[in-house]
Design a protein around this motif. Structure first.
Motif, PDB file in Angstrom:
ATOM      1  N   ASN A 148      -0.436  -7.098  -0.576  1.00 28.44           N
ATOM      2  CA  ASN A 148      -1.095  -6.669   0.638  1.00 28.44           C
ATOM      3  C   ASN A 148      -2.513  -6.297   0.249  1.00 28.44           C
ATOM      4  O   ASN A 148      -2.713  -5.391  -0.552  1.00 28.44           O
ATOM      5  CB  ASN A 148      -0.349  -5.468   1.220  1.00 28.44           C
ATOM      6  CG  ASN A 148      -0.913  -5.014   2.532  1.00 28.44           C
ATOM      7  OD1 ASN A 148      -1.404  -3.906   2.622  1.00 28.44           O
ATOM      8  ND2 ASN A 148      -0.856  -5.851   3.536  1.00 28.44           N
TER       9      ASN A 148
ATOM     10  N   ARG B 202       0.830  -1.209   0.000  1.00 31.73           N
ATOM     11  CA  ARG B 202       0.000   0.000   0.000  1.00 31.73           C
ATOM     12  C   ARG B 202       0.862   1.255   0.000  1.00 31.73           C
ATOM     13  O   ARG B 202       0.595   2.202  -0.724  1.00 31.73           O
ATOM     14  CB  ARG B 202      -0.931  -0.004   1.210  1.00 31.73           C
ATOM     15  CG  ARG B 202      -2.074  -0.953   1.046  1.00 31.73           C
ATOM     16  CD  ARG B 202      -3.161  -0.695   2.071  1.00 31.73           C
ATOM     17  NE  ARG B 202      -2.619  -0.378   3.375  1.00 31.73           N
ATOM     18  CZ  ARG B 202      -2.749  -1.133   4.453  1.00 31.73           C
ATOM     19  NH1 ARG B 202      -3.416  -2.248   4.378  1.00 31.73           N
ATOM     20  NH2 ARG B 202      -2.222  -0.769   5.594  1.00 31.73           N
ATOM     21  N   ASP B 203       1.906   1.300   0.852  1.00 29.55           N
ATOM     22  CA  ASP B 203       2.696   2.520   0.990  1.00 29.55           C
ATOM     23  C   ASP B 203       4.129   2.137   1.314  1.00 29.55           C
ATOM     24  O   ASP B 203       4.418   1.714   2.443  1.00 29.55           O
ATOM     25  CB  ASP B 203       2.118   3.393   2.097  1.00 29.55           C
ATOM     26  CG  ASP B 203       2.884   4.689   2.311  1.00 29.55           C
ATOM     27  OD1 ASP B 203       3.842   4.965   1.571  1.00 29.55           O
ATOM     28  OD2 ASP B 203       2.526   5.431   3.248  1.00 29.55           O
TER      29      ASP B 203
ATOM     30  N   ARG C 171      -1.441  -8.646   6.054  1.00 28.01           N
ATOM     31  CA  ARG C 171      -2.860  -8.607   6.418  1.00 28.01           C
ATOM     32  C   ARG C 171      -3.514  -9.820   5.781  1.00 28.01           C
ATOM     33  O   ARG C 171      -3.358 -10.066   4.596  1.00 28.01           O
ATOM     34  CB  ARG C 171      -3.508  -7.336   5.881  1.00 28.01           C
ATOM     35  CG  ARG C 171      -5.001  -7.278   6.180  1.00 28.01           C
ATOM     36  CD  ARG C 171      -5.669  -6.103   5.517  1.00 28.01           C
ATOM     37  NE  ARG C 171      -5.276  -4.877   6.171  1.00 28.01           N
ATOM     38  CZ  ARG C 171      -5.506  -3.674   5.674  1.00 28.01           C
ATOM     39  NH1 ARG C 171      -6.088  -3.538   4.520  1.00 28.01           N
ATOM     40  NH2 ARG C 171      -5.137  -2.612   6.323  1.00 28.01           N
TER      41      ARG C 171
ATOM     42  N   GLN D 132       3.524  -0.027  -5.587  1.00 24.97           N
ATOM     43  CA  GLN D 132       2.607   0.338  -4.508  1.00 24.97           C
ATOM     44  C   GLN D 132       1.269   0.755  -5.088  1.00 24.97           C
ATOM     45  O   GLN D 132       1.189   1.258  -6.195  1.00 24.97           O
ATOM     46  CB  GLN D 132       3.190   1.427  -3.611  1.00 24.97           C
ATOM     47  CG  GLN D 132       3.298   2.786  -4.236  1.00 24.97           C
ATOM     48  CD  GLN D 132       3.825   3.819  -3.245  1.00 24.97           C
ATOM     49  OE1 GLN D 132       4.077   3.542  -2.095  1.00 24.97           O
ATOM     50  NE2 GLN D 132       4.008   5.037  -3.714  1.00 24.97           N
ATOM     51  N   CYS D 133       0.222   0.517  -4.306  1.00 26.12           N
ATOM     52  CA  CYS D 133      -1.121   0.794  -4.819  1.00 26.12           C
ATOM     53  C   CYS D 133      -1.919   1.727  -3.924  1.00 26.12           C
ATOM     54  O   CYS D 133      -3.058   2.052  -4.251  1.00 26.12           O
ATOM     55  CB  CYS D 133      -1.878  -0.521  -5.006  1.00 26.12           C
ATOM     56  SG  CYS D 133      -2.132  -1.439  -3.489  1.00 26.12           S
ATOM     57  N   GLY D 134      -1.345   2.167  -2.802  1.00 30.54           N
ATOM     58  CA  GLY D 134      -2.112   3.007  -1.891  1.00 30.54           C
ATOM     59  C   GLY D 134      -3.315   2.236  -1.380  1.00 30.54           C
ATOM     60  O   GLY D 134      -3.264   1.028  -1.173  1.00 30.54           O
ATOM     61  N   HIS D 135      -4.407   2.918  -1.217  1.00 35.41           N
ATOM     62  CA  HIS D 135      -5.648   2.278  -0.765  1.00 35.41           C
ATOM     63  C   HIS D 135      -6.620   2.119  -1.933  1.00 35.41           C
ATOM     64  O   HIS D 135      -7.805   1.917  -1.731  1.00 35.41           O
ATOM     65  CB  HIS D 135      -6.296   3.098   0.358  1.00 35.41           C
ATOM     66  CG  HIS D 135      -5.468   3.126   1.596  1.00 35.41           C
ATOM     67  ND1 HIS D 135      -5.437   2.084   2.479  1.00 35.41           N
ATOM     68  CD2 HIS D 135      -4.616   4.057   2.085  1.00 35.41           C
ATOM     69  CE1 HIS D 135      -4.614   2.375   3.475  1.00 35.41           C
ATOM     70  NE2 HIS D 135      -4.097   3.560   3.245  1.00 35.41           N
ATOM     71  N   SER D 136      -6.088   2.196  -3.150  1.00 34.63           N
ATOM     72  CA  SER D 136      -6.920   2.211  -4.347  1.00 34.63           C
ATOM     73  C   SER D 136      -7.059   0.826  -4.972  1.00 34.63           C
ATOM     74  O   SER D 136      -6.063   0.248  -5.433  1.00 34.63           O
ATOM     75  CB  SER D 136      -6.311   3.168  -5.376  1.00 34.63           C
ATOM     76  OG  SER D 136      -6.891   2.981  -6.631  1.00 34.63           O
TER      77      SER D 136
ATOM     78  N   VAL E 130      -6.128  -4.808  -0.279  1.00 34.07           N
ATOM     79  CA  VAL E 130      -6.693  -3.466  -0.168  1.00 34.07           C
ATOM     80  C   VAL E 130      -8.166  -3.628   0.146  1.00 34.07           C
ATOM     81  O   VAL E 130      -8.884  -4.334  -0.565  1.00 34.07           O
ATOM     82  CB  VAL E 130      -6.508  -2.675  -1.483  1.00 34.07           C
ATOM     83  CG1 VAL E 130      -7.246  -1.356  -1.436  1.00 34.07           C
ATOM     84  CG2 VAL E 130      -5.036  -2.474  -1.772  1.00 34.07           C
ATOM     85  N   ARG E 131      -8.609  -2.975   1.210  1.00 31.91           N
ATOM     86  CA  ARG E 131     -10.035  -3.047   1.545  1.00 31.91           C
ATOM     87  C   ARG E 131     -10.850  -2.448   0.413  1.00 31.91           C
ATOM     88  O   ARG E 131     -10.499  -1.431  -0.161  1.00 31.91           O
ATOM     89  CB  ARG E 131     -10.309  -2.284   2.838  1.00 31.91           C
ATOM     90  CG  ARG E 131      -9.796  -3.019   4.032  1.00 31.91           C
ATOM     91  CD  ARG E 131     -10.330  -2.417   5.325  1.00 31.91           C
ATOM     92  NE  ARG E 131      -9.826  -3.192   6.433  1.00 31.91           N
ATOM     93  CZ  ARG E 131      -9.037  -2.733   7.371  1.00 31.91           C
ATOM     94  NH1 ARG E 131      -8.676  -1.480   7.369  1.00 31.91           N
ATOM     95  NH2 ARG E 131      -8.599  -3.527   8.329  1.00 31.91           N
TER      96      ARG E 131
END
Length: 190
Positions: free
Chosen positions: A131, A76-77, A156, A105-109, A133-134
């Motif tokens: 990881n 994510r970060d 996670r 990385q994808c951030g929260h996207s 992503v919600r």
């Protein structure tokens, strides 16, 4: 002022073979440590490699063998200290096994997660560590899990039991912390 480095001629495996007086197959076997090659022949090949400053082309070797030495890691970060440690650990273990880390990385996207998966797949990675992503579209993750690529979920847990997971053991950590606090005389532990 130091002299500028001149880009060297792109030396090919055929150049090494010609200089050593052997076949390309023999050079390949020496490079990979496979096959029965006499010590004298191996030494000639090594001398030619050194003389020409030959650097094997991993991408070409991967194409020929249809195997990759790249493993994708989607986080994510990458600036988060936790993920920095994860990246360092994953990279160290992969390098010991002859693999290289391909980091994204994808951030929260969820959309960037999908883009990362597609980019890594196009690069021909040997596997993907990701990881979750919600809110990521289940379809995106199902495509990843349905691919022929080995997939590992990191840091996670994921909602499917058939996905390998590597992460902290929070239950054990909480037990250790609680035991430590009790041993220090604390009795009101939240």
């Amino acid at each position: 002022m130091p002299p500028k480095l001149q880009p060297s001629k792109n030396v090919k495996i055929t150049d090494v073979a010609q200089l050593a007086g052997v076949s390309v197959t023999t050079v390949s076997m020496v490079l990979n440590g496979k096959g029965r090659i006499s010590p004298a022949t191996a030494e000639r090949v090594q001398q030619a490699i050194k003389q020409l400053d030959y650097v094997p082309n991993s991408a070409a070797a991967n194409l020929r063998s249809q195997q990759s030495n790249l493993v994708g890691l989607i986080l994510r970060d990458i600036t988060d200290p936790f993920y920095t440690e994860v990246t360092a650990g994953v990279s160290e273990v992969l390098e010991q096994q002859g693999y290289l880390l391909f980091l994204t990385q994808c951030g929260h996207s969820p959309e960037r997660l999908q883009q990362s998966i597609q980019s890594l797949s196009r690069q021909g990675v040997a596997g993907i560590i990701f990881n979750p992503v919600r809110g990521a579209a289940a379809k995106t993750l199902e495509i990843l899990l349905g691919s022929q690529l080995p997939v590992v979920c990191a840091a996670r847990s994921y909602y499917r039991d058939d996905v390998d997971f590597i992460g902290p053991d929070n239950t054990h950590a909480a037990q250790q912390a609680t035991t430590y606090l009790i041993e220090q005389g604390h009795r009101h532990i939240a």
